[in-house]
Design an enzyme around this catalytic site. Sequence first.
Site, PDB file in Angstrom:
ATOM      1  N   VAL A  11       9.139   2.034  -5.388  1.00 27.94           N
ATOM      2  CA  VAL A  11       8.022   2.195  -6.751  1.00 27.94           C
ATOM      3  C   VAL A  11       8.417   2.890  -8.158  1.00 27.94           C
ATOM      4  O   VAL A  11       7.538   2.002  -8.708  1.00 27.94           O
ATOM      5  CB  VAL A  11       7.262   3.560  -5.868  1.00 27.94           C
ATOM      6  N   TYR A 127      12.913  15.729   6.378  1.00 28.14           N
ATOM      7  CA  TYR A 127      11.588  14.848   5.158  1.00 28.14           C
ATOM      8  C   TYR A 127      10.438  15.761   5.199  1.00 28.14           C
ATOM      9  O   TYR A 127       9.843  15.816   3.932  1.00 28.14           O
ATOM     10  CB  TYR A 127      12.005  13.923   5.456  1.00 28.14           C
ATOM     11  N   TRP A 152       4.847   4.183   4.401  1.00 31.09           N
ATOM     12  CA  TRP A 152       5.236   2.373   4.844  1.00 31.09           C
ATOM     13  C   TRP A 152       5.758   1.606   3.993  1.00 31.09           C
ATOM     14  O   TRP A 152       5.091   0.670   4.524  1.00 31.09           O
ATOM     15  CB  TRP A 152       4.638   1.728   6.034  1.00 31.09           C
TER      16      TRP A 152
END
Length: 298
Positions: A11, A127, A152
């Site tokens: 990202v 996590y 995802w």
Amino acid sequence: MILVLGSNGQVGFELTQQLKAAGIAHDRLLTPKREQLDLTDLKKVSTYLQQHQPQVIINAAAYTQVDKAESEPALAELLNHQLPAVLADYIQQHDAYLLHYSTDYVYAGQGDHAQAEDAPLNPQSVYAKTKRAGEKAIRARTEHAAILRTCWVYSARGHNFMNTMLTLAQQRGALRIVNDQIGAPTSASFIAQISRAVLDKKLTGIYNLAHGGETSWYGFAQAIFSEAHALGLLTKVPSVTPIPTADYPTPAKRPLNSRLDCSALQDALGIADWPHWRSGLTNEMNRLKQQDVKHVSV
């Protein structure tokens, strides 16, 4: 001054490229690499912030190795919880703005409906728990922040499900893929595109961000192979057998329902046409084709 942490990740990389393409001057965009800023040293992070005084921080950095986090909880806690807390403290003290990314893993992940932002939370893995702790730390320290829960994530570069499948398809004739975890594969480029709109409006609060539609990992794999073969990225499509999560045990527990209701973000941004996950996959596959990638390393 805009600071992008994790600019080499999926990202962070896409968003950095889009910001540059939008005309953000080089001297107004900070994208420190690991050798320039060690994010595991929070004192150095604080010093860096005070030296550069960014007015916008985009935190695309995180500990994202879901299974490995089970054996490295301290590092996951540092990057996913303590680092966001330091960033939020700076934001509040300097009247700045923070864009932070979280995960669908914070939800209870039950049922078969899309989960809105107020759906029950029940993170199950190290996590997920550390990502939820990071959300809470930010919310407790500043109101000048947007938290985007993604789902995802994949892209044409980096370590992700799509690239792993393309590599395995070249190595094996048959694969077994989980078919009872449901979500929406979401491209990093789409996340970056929406992130720019969030930055422009300086939205605050927690929002879901995923492509439209839904599928399983099995369905995603089938779509990857079909499109890759059509584009000539794969010469042969492997056979794929659907299996339940119980037949593929992992150190970290994963939610069966990763569907995200993104209507709040759509409304906040005024976007009527929200793209389906298949269109996102087509875009990423075409990017691979343009790069003439014949083998994707993982």
